[in-house]
Design an enzyme around this catalytic site. Structure first.
Site, PDB file in Angstrom:
ATOM      1  N   TYR A   1       4.781   6.303   9.603  1.00 50.53           N
ATOM      2  CA  TYR A   1       3.907   5.167   9.309  1.00 50.53           C
ATOM      3  C   TYR A   1       4.655   4.105   8.485  1.00 50.53           C
ATOM      4  O   TYR A   1       4.568   2.921   8.796  1.00 50.53           O
ATOM      5  CB  TYR A   1       2.658   5.657   8.575  1.00 50.53           C
ATOM      6  CG  TYR A   1       1.526   4.653   8.561  1.00 50.53           C
ATOM      7  CD1 TYR A   1       0.824   4.361   9.714  1.00 50.53           C
ATOM      8  CD2 TYR A   1       1.183   3.988   7.386  1.00 50.53           C
ATOM      9  CE1 TYR A   1      -0.206   3.423   9.717  1.00 50.53           C
ATOM     10  CE2 TYR A   1       0.151   3.056   7.380  1.00 50.53           C
ATOM     11  CZ  TYR A   1      -0.536   2.789   8.541  1.00 50.53           C
ATOM     12  OH  TYR A   1      -1.544   1.861   8.533  1.00 50.53           O
TER      13      TYR A   1
ATOM     14  N   PRO B   1      -2.258  -0.144  19.385  1.00 47.18           N
ATOM     15  CA  PRO B   1      -2.210  -0.652  18.008  1.00 47.18           C
ATOM     16  C   PRO B   1      -2.310   0.414  16.912  1.00 47.18           C
ATOM     17  O   PRO B   1      -1.899   0.160  15.781  1.00 47.18           O
ATOM     18  CB  PRO B   1      -3.401  -1.607  17.939  1.00 47.18           C
ATOM     19  CG  PRO B   1      -4.320  -1.172  19.021  1.00 47.18           C
ATOM     20  CD  PRO B   1      -3.453  -0.608  20.108  1.00 47.18           C
TER      21      PRO B   1
ATOM     22  N   TYR C   1      -8.450   4.987   8.387  1.00 49.62           N
ATOM     23  CA  TYR C   1      -8.530   5.311   9.821  1.00 49.62           C
ATOM     24  C   TYR C   1      -9.570   6.406   9.955  1.00 49.62           C
ATOM     25  O   TYR C   1      -9.436   7.461   9.338  1.00 49.62           O
ATOM     26  CB  TYR C   1      -7.190   5.839  10.339  1.00 49.62           C
ATOM     27  CG  TYR C   1      -6.087   4.812  10.469  1.00 49.62           C
ATOM     28  CD1 TYR C   1      -5.349   4.392   9.364  1.00 49.62           C
ATOM     29  CD2 TYR C   1      -5.753   4.289  11.717  1.00 49.62           C
ATOM     30  CE1 TYR C   1      -4.325   3.461   9.494  1.00 49.62           C
ATOM     31  CE2 TYR C   1      -4.712   3.357  11.854  1.00 49.62           C
ATOM     32  CZ  TYR C   1      -4.011   2.950  10.747  1.00 49.62           C
ATOM     33  OH  TYR C   1      -2.998   2.043  10.872  1.00 49.62           O
TER      34      TYR C   1
ATOM     35  N   HIS D   1       0.847  -1.202   0.000  1.00 47.19           N
ATOM     36  CA  HIS D   1       0.000   0.000   0.000  1.00 47.19           C
ATOM     37  C   HIS D   1       0.875   1.242   0.000  1.00 47.19           C
ATOM     38  O   HIS D   1       1.641   1.453   0.927  1.00 47.19           O
ATOM     39  CB  HIS D   1      -0.877   0.047   1.254  1.00 47.19           C
ATOM     40  CG  HIS D   1      -1.961  -0.988   1.281  1.00 47.19           C
ATOM     41  ND1 HIS D   1      -2.902  -1.049   2.273  1.00 47.19           N
ATOM     42  CD2 HIS D   1      -2.259  -1.989   0.421  1.00 47.19           C
ATOM     43  CE1 HIS D   1      -3.738  -2.051   2.031  1.00 47.19           C
ATOM     44  NE2 HIS D   1      -3.357  -2.638   0.913  1.00 47.19           N
TER      45      HIS D   1
ATOM     46  N   LYS E   1       2.764  -0.424  15.025  1.00 47.15           N
ATOM     47  CA  LYS E   1       4.208  -0.429  15.240  1.00 47.15           C
ATOM     48  C   LYS E   1       4.739  -1.663  15.980  1.00 47.15           C
ATOM     49  O   LYS E   1       5.944  -1.916  15.965  1.00 47.15           O
ATOM     50  CB  LYS E   1       4.622   0.821  16.032  1.00 47.15           C
ATOM     51  CG  LYS E   1       4.458   2.106  15.277  1.00 47.15           C
ATOM     52  CD  LYS E   1       5.512   2.237  14.189  1.00 47.15           C
ATOM     53  CE  LYS E   1       4.991   3.026  13.023  1.00 47.15           C
ATOM     54  NZ  LYS E   1       5.429   2.582  11.729  1.00 47.15           N
TER      55      LYS E   1
HETATM   56  C1  DHB Z   1      -4.120  -3.363  11.402  1.00 42.55           C
HETATM   57  C2  DHB Z   1      -3.811  -3.194  12.727  1.00 42.55           C
HETATM   58  C3  DHB Z   1      -3.420  -1.968  13.177  1.00 42.55           C
HETATM   59  O1  DHB Z   1      -3.114  -1.777  14.480  1.00 42.55           O
HETATM   60  C4  DHB Z   1      -3.335  -0.878  12.322  1.00 42.55           C
HETATM   61  O2  DHB Z   1      -2.954   0.321  12.802  1.00 42.55           O
HETATM   62  C5  DHB Z   1      -3.637  -1.060  10.994  1.00 42.55           C
HETATM   63  C6  DHB Z   1      -4.030  -2.308  10.534  1.00 42.55           C
HETATM   64  C7  DHB Z   1      -4.540  -4.699  10.909  1.00 42.55           C
HETATM   65  O3  DHB Z   1      -4.685  -5.614  11.729  1.00 42.55           O
HETATM   66  O4  DHB Z   1      -4.761  -4.852   9.705  1.00 42.55           O
END
Ligand code: DHB
Length: 376
Positions: A370, A278, A186, A57, A282
């Site tokens: 990111y 999450p 997001y 991506h 990271k």
């Molecule tokens: C996923 C998990 C994440 O914590 C994140 O920021 C983006 C994607 C995932 O499980 O796809």
């Protein structure tokens, strides 16, 4: 990963794991690999299935006030990107590689303890097949997660914990539905955060902000879909595709850092040393960076008896860790609703998002963190 890196340096290792092989392969966890993680997997000979099945991506969406805004990460970072490939798929590939080396990998061990950290030969004891075993080591790598035994073996007074818990959690699902967007979304909505992600062309991964003590039984599938659609749908009609839900779980959110990441001949790596919330994905990537550094430090030690990289291991790791903590905390605060927020906080949050999606400087800052900073 550490086992594979050490193998390539010609260094012996024994891996003990208390879960079963099917458990670690099937347990669905994170799914976003930074550019440096992808590059390293290729370097260590684990890039084949990743190249075939991983989804690269080059952009990511932030959604608020009914609009999705794309951040072109590759353009802002000189061609770097993230790759969606399940953590458990990485684990599956690593196990296959380990088995091929015929080096020891023991699943379903119990009663693991670490002894004699004060001397030059620490030992690990464990029970397997009803018998007690002992491994005499030069070094112990504590890659056993936050609830593992390694960090707690460190005597009191040698470790400082920095911690923050968040007043919310994520309810995550996997659904057999084709992803309706090619990239992650997001989203901040008045009802709270939601995240659209995926695992394959047939499987969508979705998350909803919920209470930290959320009872999953209060969330039948139709309630989950209704809430996901409410929080994710944008004014152009975009929203997630629905399909049968195959997994549901609640993930608590906290930030923890243990300092230092080393005690004598014990080196902590990954969640044994630090937990990130999450948002920003990271956790896995930090763990990979830790073991990459540790493998190089051990290679220098066995190659030339130099301890300088071992001595730098913790400071270097903490610098990367705090950078990731700051980023994950920032993404989390920007995108979640807190009960303690007042209308001013909410307006400020929207102003932050507006700035991030309209200022090249601000979106570059998001993008470079990111996709992740290079190793080393
Ligand atoms: C996923 C998990 C994440 O914590 C994140 O920021 C983006 C994607 C995932 O499980 O796809």
């Amino acid at each position: 990963m550490l086992g594979q890196l050490l193998h390539l340096h010609g260094i012996d290792s024994v891996i003990v794991e208390n879960r079963s092989q099917p458990y670690v392969i099937e347990r669905v966890r994170a799914g976003v690999l930074e550019q440096a993680t992808v590059d390293l997997l290729h370097e260590v000979g684990l890039g084949e299935r990743l190249a075939r099945e991983g989804m690269r991506h080059e952009g990511v969406y932030l959604a608020f006030n009914g609009t999705r805004h794309r951040i072109n990460m590759a353009e802002l970072t000189g061609g770097r990107a993230i790759t969606v490939y399940g953590q458990n798929e990485v684990v599956k590939d690593l196990i296959a590689a380990r088995v091929q080396t015929a080096r020891p990998l023991h699943f379903e061990v119990a009663g693991v303890s670490v002894r004699d950290l004060e001397g030059s030969h620490p030992a690990i004891e464990y029970t397997a097949g009803g018998e007690r075993h002992q491994i005499d080591c030069d070094f112990v790598a504590g890659c056993d997660g936050f609830h593992g035994v390694c960090r707690t073996t460190i005597p009191a007074g040698h470790l400082q914990l920095y911690e923050r818990t968040y007043p919310f959690a994520w309810l995550g699902i996997l659904a057999n539905a084709a992803p309706s967007s090619e990239e992650l979304v997001y989203s901040l909505h008045d009802n709270g955060f939601a995240l659209f992600s995926m695992r394959s062309a047939q499987v969508t991964r979705l998350y909803l902000q919920c209470a930290p003590d959320e009872d999953i039984h209060q969330w039948p599938d139709d309630r989950i879909w209704a809430e996901l659609k409410t929080r994710l749908r944008t004014d152009d009609g975009w929203g997630p595709n629905e399909g049968p839900i195959t997994q549901k779980a609640v993930t608590p959110m906290r930030s923890v850092v243990a300092e230092p990441m080393r005690y004598r001949r014990l080196f902590l790596a990954g969640d044994a040393a630090h937990i990130v919330p999450p948002t920003g994905a990271k956790g896995l990537n930090l763990a990979v960076a830790d073991v990459w550094r540790l493998s190089n430090a051990l290679a220098a030690y066995y190659g030339s008896r130099s301890e300088s990289l071992l001595d730098d291991y913790s400071d270097q790791g903490l610098r990367r860790t705090w950078r990731a903590q700051r980023f994950s905390w920032w993404m989390t605060s920007m995108l979640h609703k807190s009960a303690s927020d007042n209308p001013f906080d909410h307006k400020r949050q929207l102003a932050e998002l507006d700035y991030v999606v309209h200022s090249r400087a601000a979106m570059t800052s998001l993008a470079e963190n990111y996709v992740g900073v290079p190793l080393g």
